[in-house]
Design an enzyme around this catalytic site. Structure first.
Site, PDB file in Angstrom:
ATOM      1  N   ASP A   1      35.301  49.457  42.814  1.00  0.00           N
ATOM      2  CA  ASP A   1      35.560  48.029  42.688  1.00  0.00           C
ATOM      3  C   ASP A   1      35.764  47.706  41.211  1.00  0.00           C
ATOM      4  O   ASP A   1      35.899  48.596  40.388  1.00  0.00           O
ATOM      5  CB  ASP A   1      34.414  47.216  43.288  1.00  0.00           C
TER       6      ASP A   1
ATOM      7  N   LYS B   1      37.712  48.874  49.752  1.00  0.00           N
ATOM      8  CA  LYS B   1      36.403  48.953  49.096  1.00  0.00           C
ATOM      9  C   LYS B   1      35.271  48.822  50.097  1.00  0.00           C
ATOM     10  O   LYS B   1      34.339  49.622  50.112  1.00  0.00           O
ATOM     11  CB  LYS B   1      36.283  47.868  48.025  1.00  0.00           C
TER      12      LYS B   1
END
Length: 211
Positions: free
Chosen positions: A138, A120
């Site tokens: 996310d 991420k």
DNA sequence: AACTCGGGGCA
DNA sequence: TGCCCAGAGTT
């Protein structure tokens, strides 16, 4: 779901986000990298308080990398998970100076070799700093896109591919901000504020939450 | 796949 | 007070 409806939802999320001011503050790729790492399990407002205090003194891998573990922890103590974050930040600074000549790597695979940088974070950094097309999925992006019926994939990677099909490539780096903002302020995990939601009409999830 | 780290935010 | 959180590393 029809294409026109998807585009309507995305346009509203984009428009809403543009009116907000919740982004992390930073003046260089290094500062952004540090800020994103600190933001794990911590609000952006809190990260901005820490970095505003820290960056005037510690804005390069050399300066930050010279700190001891204890000093690093003291700098970031109130953002949570500080022990691991301090260790990772120092390891990252050392790797940047020793292996990368203090230049932030410009591809996702190499970014992920830095301590504390996972999928991420690497996507966020690459897309913002180097304009590399990447849509960081996310928890917020995942939840919001699924509730709105924009994605069905079981995991973040599958969801990333789905969203990249329905969002224009040049907007990928911005798009995750739309979802994150909406997910934090409106489409919250526990009690979504459907009353103040700009896409409640189009939303299949839609909870009865009108006070 | 599940567990852990951790202070802050919020009910 | 108790529960959850802009994740990553380890087992």
């Amino acid at each position: 779901m029809r294409k026109a409806q998807r585009e309507a939802i995305l346009a509203k999320l984009e428009e809403t986000y543009k009116g907000s001011k919740t982004a992390l503050n930073y003046n260089s790729p290094f500062e952004l990298l540090v800020a994103v790492i600190l933001s794990a399990q911590c609000t952006d407002e809190r990260v901005n308080v820490i970095t505003a205090r820290m960056f005037p003194r510690l804005n390069t891998p050399e300066k930050m990398g010279a700190l001891t573990q204890e000093e690093m922890e003291a700098e970031i103590r109130d953002c949570g998970l500080y022990h691991a974050k301090a260790k990772n930040l120092l390891g990252m600074c050392h790797m940047l100076t020793q292996r990368f000549n203090s230049v932030i790597p410009n591809d996702i695979k190499t970014l992920m070799e830095l301590p504390g940088v996972g999928q991420k974070t690497a996507n966020v950094i690459a897309s913002i700093i180097y304009n590399i097309p990447a849509l960081a999925v996310d928890t917020h992006v995942f939840r919001v896109s699924h509730r709105l019926g924009l994605a069905q994939g079981k995991d973040p990677l599958a969801t990333e591919k789905e969203l990249e099909k329905i969002i224009p490539r040049e907007k990928w780096s911005d798009a995750h901000h739309w979802f994150i903002w909406h997910g934090r302020k409106i489409c919250k995990a526990r009690k979504p504020l459907c009353r103040g939601c700009v896409v409640v009409e189009e939303c299949p999830f839609k909870e009865k939450n009108f006070e």
